[in-house]
Design a protein around this motif. Structure first.
Motif, PDB file in Angstrom:
ATOM      1  N   ILE A  48      45.813  44.222  36.131  1.00 50.43           N
ATOM      2  CA  ILE A  48      45.091  43.574  35.025  1.00 50.43           C
ATOM      3  C   ILE A  48      45.960  42.472  34.424  1.00 50.43           C
ATOM      4  CG2 ILE A  48      44.096  43.874  32.724  1.00 50.43           C
ATOM      5  CD1 ILE A  48      43.515  46.840  33.563  1.00 50.43           C
ATOM      6  N   ARG A  49      47.218  42.790  34.163  1.00 49.23           N
ATOM      7  CA  ARG A  49      48.121  41.797  33.558  1.00 49.23           C
ATOM      8  C   ARG A  49      48.308  40.590  34.467  1.00 49.23           C
ATOM      9  NH1 ARG A  49      53.494  42.693  30.080  1.00 49.23           N
ATOM     10  NH2 ARG A  49      54.400  40.645  30.359  1.00 49.23           N
ATOM     11  N   SER A  50      48.435  40.830  35.763  1.00 51.94           N
ATOM     12  CA  SER A  50      48.600  39.739  36.722  1.00 51.94           C
ATOM     13  C   SER A  50      47.377  38.822  36.728  1.00 51.94           C
ATOM     14  CB  SER A  50      48.841  40.331  38.111  1.00 51.94           C
ATOM     15  OG  SER A  50      48.903  39.319  39.073  1.00 51.94           O
ATOM     16  N   ILE A  51      46.206  39.413  36.713  1.00 49.02           N
ATOM     17  CA  ILE A  51      44.967  38.614  36.687  1.00 49.02           C
ATOM     18  C   ILE A  51      44.854  37.854  35.372  1.00 49.02           C
ATOM     19  CG2 ILE A  51      42.443  38.767  36.629  1.00 49.02           C
ATOM     20  CD1 ILE A  51      42.750  41.128  38.662  1.00 49.02           C
ATOM     21  N   GLN A  52      45.191  38.513  34.268  1.00 51.69           N
ATOM     22  CA  GLN A  52      45.144  37.839  32.967  1.00 51.69           C
ATOM     23  C   GLN A  52      46.111  36.651  32.938  1.00 51.69           C
ATOM     24  OE1 GLN A  52      46.087  41.100  30.329  1.00 51.69           O
ATOM     25  NE2 GLN A  52      43.930  41.501  29.870  1.00 51.69           N
ATOM     26  N   ALA A  53      47.297  36.841  33.489  1.00 47.55           N
ATOM     27  CA  ALA A  53      48.321  35.794  33.441  1.00 47.55           C
ATOM     28  C   ALA A  53      47.990  34.619  34.355  1.00 47.55           C
ATOM     29  CB  ALA A  53      49.689  36.378  33.808  1.00 47.55           C
ATOM     30  N   SER A  54      47.474  34.925  35.546  1.00 48.01           N
ATOM     31  CA  SER A  54      47.228  33.854  36.518  1.00 48.01           C
ATOM     32  C   SER A  54      45.822  33.282  36.425  1.00 48.01           C
ATOM     33  CB  SER A  54      47.464  34.371  37.939  1.00 48.01           C
ATOM     34  OG  SER A  54      46.435  35.280  38.316  1.00 48.01           O
ATOM     35  N   GLY A  55      44.899  34.083  35.927  1.00 46.04           N
ATOM     36  CA  GLY A  55      43.502  33.649  35.902  1.00 46.04           C
ATOM     37  C   GLY A  55      42.855  33.699  37.272  1.00 46.04           C
ATOM     38  N   ILE A  56      43.577  34.247  38.248  1.00 41.82           N
ATOM     39  CA  ILE A  56      43.076  34.300  39.626  1.00 41.82           C
ATOM     40  C   ILE A  56      42.929  35.755  40.053  1.00 41.82           C
ATOM     41  CG2 ILE A  56      43.556  33.705  42.031  1.00 41.82           C
ATOM     42  CD1 ILE A  56      45.283  31.361  40.900  1.00 41.82           C
ATOM     43  N   GLN A  57      41.787  36.022  40.638  1.00 42.36           N
ATOM     44  CA  GLN A  57      41.509  37.369  41.144  1.00 42.36           C
ATOM     45  C   GLN A  57      41.052  37.235  42.582  1.00 42.36           C
ATOM     46  OE1 GLN A  57      38.937  39.730  38.606  1.00 42.36           O
ATOM     47  NE2 GLN A  57      38.128  40.834  40.358  1.00 42.36           N
ATOM     48  N   LYS A  58      41.789  37.818  43.525  1.00 37.68           N
ATOM     49  CA  LYS A  58      41.459  37.688  44.942  1.00 37.68           C
ATOM     50  C   LYS A  58      40.770  38.912  45.518  1.00 37.68           C
ATOM     51  CE  LYS A  58      44.750  34.138  46.137  1.00 37.68           C
ATOM     52  NZ  LYS A  58      45.669  33.641  47.145  1.00 37.68           N
ATOM     53  N   VAL A  59      40.919  40.075  44.869  1.00 35.46           N
ATOM     54  CA  VAL A  59      40.252  41.298  45.312  1.00 35.46           C
ATOM     55  C   VAL A  59      39.013  41.487  44.459  1.00 35.46           C
ATOM     56  CG1 VAL A  59      40.479  43.806  45.570  1.00 35.46           C
ATOM     57  CG2 VAL A  59      42.428  42.325  46.053  1.00 35.46           C
ATOM     58  N   ASN A  60      37.892  41.764  45.089  1.00 37.55           N
ATOM     59  CA  ASN A  60      36.628  41.857  44.373  1.00 37.55           C
ATOM     60  C   ASN A  60      36.450  43.220  43.701  1.00 37.55           C
ATOM     61  OD1 ASN A  60      34.138  41.099  43.394  1.00 37.55           O
ATOM     62  ND2 ASN A  60      33.045  41.572  45.292  1.00 37.55           N
ATOM     63  N   GLU A  61      37.387  43.554  42.807  1.00 37.53           N
ATOM     64  CA  GLU A  61      37.282  44.745  41.967  1.00 37.53           C
ATOM     65  C   GLU A  61      37.553  44.288  40.550  1.00 37.53           C
ATOM     66  OE1 GLU A  61      40.122  47.493  43.539  1.00 37.53           O
ATOM     67  OE2 GLU A  61      39.037  47.742  45.417  1.00 37.53           O
ATOM     68  N   ASP A  62      36.593  44.523  39.651  1.00 39.47           N
ATOM     69  CA  ASP A  62      36.703  43.960  38.317  1.00 39.47           C
ATOM     70  C   ASP A  62      37.725  44.693  37.446  1.00 39.47           C
ATOM     71  OD1 ASP A  62      35.284  46.291  37.813  1.00 39.47           O
ATOM     72  OD2 ASP A  62      33.720  45.312  36.647  1.00 39.47           O
ATOM     73  N   ILE A 134      49.855  49.531  27.192  1.00 40.01           N
ATOM     74  CA  ILE A 134      49.746  50.524  28.268  1.00 40.01           C
ATOM     75  C   ILE A 134      50.966  50.430  29.183  1.00 40.01           C
ATOM     76  CG2 ILE A 134      48.456  51.133  30.366  1.00 40.01           C
ATOM     77  CD1 ILE A 134      45.868  50.416  28.720  1.00 40.01           C
ATOM     78  N   LEU A 135      51.362  49.221  29.543  1.00 45.92           N
ATOM     79  CA  LEU A 135      52.550  49.051  30.390  1.00 45.92           C
ATOM     80  C   LEU A 135      53.808  49.566  29.682  1.00 45.92           C
ATOM     81  CD1 LEU A 135      51.706  45.612  31.999  1.00 45.92           C
ATOM     82  CD2 LEU A 135      52.064  47.771  33.231  1.00 45.92           C
ATOM     83  N   GLN A 136      53.915  49.335  28.389  1.00 43.18           N
ATOM     84  CA  GLN A 136      55.045  49.858  27.626  1.00 43.18           C
ATOM     85  C   GLN A 136      55.056  51.388  27.665  1.00 43.18           C
ATOM     86  OE1 GLN A 136      54.679  49.842  23.369  1.00 43.18           O
ATOM     87  NE2 GLN A 136      56.867  49.458  23.082  1.00 43.18           N
ATOM     88  N   LYS A 137      53.885  52.004  27.508  1.00 44.28           N
ATOM     89  CA  LYS A 137      53.789  53.468  27.561  1.00 44.28           C
ATOM     90  C   LYS A 137      54.217  53.976  28.941  1.00 44.28           C
ATOM     91  CE  LYS A 137      52.016  54.033  23.428  1.00 44.28           C
ATOM     92  NZ  LYS A 137      52.703  54.760  22.362  1.00 44.28           N
ATOM     93  N   ILE A 138      53.847  53.258  29.988  1.00 45.12           N
ATOM     94  CA  ILE A 138      54.237  53.649  31.338  1.00 45.12           C
ATOM     95  C   ILE A 138      55.751  53.604  31.491  1.00 45.12           C
ATOM     96  CG2 ILE A 138      54.166  52.967  33.784  1.00 45.12           C
ATOM     97  CD1 ILE A 138      51.245  51.992  33.158  1.00 45.12           C
TER      98      ILE A 138
END
Length: 175
Positions: A48-62, A134-138
């Motif tokens: 999620i963070r990667s998609i938010q940061a890049s604005g690019i989503q290559k896998v078709n899972e929302d 969530i990442l901090q909790k992890i």
């Protein structure tokens, strides 16, 4: 819809997917040790963070599906904490759903208490903040796991799983 109703509407969506996957795969997830559960949640939150940061989503899972997975894996992790490791898929659908409901209710009750004290501050938070928390909790869980579950002054691992459930639910409500 008030917070409690919205919360349970999201949990119903998450639970429905959990039930379908239980019907497809059984409780194969029971063989995952707690660090593996934590890593599964990490993978979802990091995507999620990667998609938010890049604005690019290559896998078709929302992204919505990733937040649902965070809820479900966190509940499964709480089950693992209670039952311990297993080397087989040893939970029936009915028993797994009872555990699911138990931990979803406990997460809800915690959320309601915190929501009262914090005045629904989550409603003014951004989706990226939910992911970062969530990442901090992890990372906290990983550190506690690396310390053999011992803490000096901090809450246990279970508290972080409950918080991740609640932050993921908040993100889903706001979507």
């Amino acid at each position: 819809m008030n917070t409690s109703q919205a919360y349970y509407a999201v949990i119903a969506e998450c639970r429905a997917l959990f039930e379908k996957k239980m019907r497809d795969y059984g409780s194969a997830w029971r063989i995952l040790r707690l660090p593996s559960m934590t890593d599964q949640i990490f993978i979802k939150a990091n995507r999620i963070r990667s998609i938010q940061a890049s604005g690019i989503q290559k896998v078709n899972e929302d992204i919505r599906g990733e937040f649902i997975a965070i809820v479900n894996y966190s509940i499964m992790a709480l089950v693992q904490l209670e039952l311990g490791d297993s080397d087989k898929a040893d939970l029936s659908l009915e028993k797994a759903l009872k555990y699911y409901d138990k931990y979803a209710k406990q997460a809800h009750d915690l959320m309601m208490n915190k929501n009262h004290d914090y005045g629904e501050a989550w409603r003014d938070m951004r989706q990226c903040s939910f992911v970062d928390i969530i990442l901090q909790k992890i990372l906290r869980i990983k550190q506690i796991e690396d310390n053999s579950g011992k803490t000096l002054v901090s809450e246990g691992i279970d508290a972080s799983y409950y918080d991740m459930i609640n932050y993921a639910v908040f993100a889903l409500i706001k979507m």
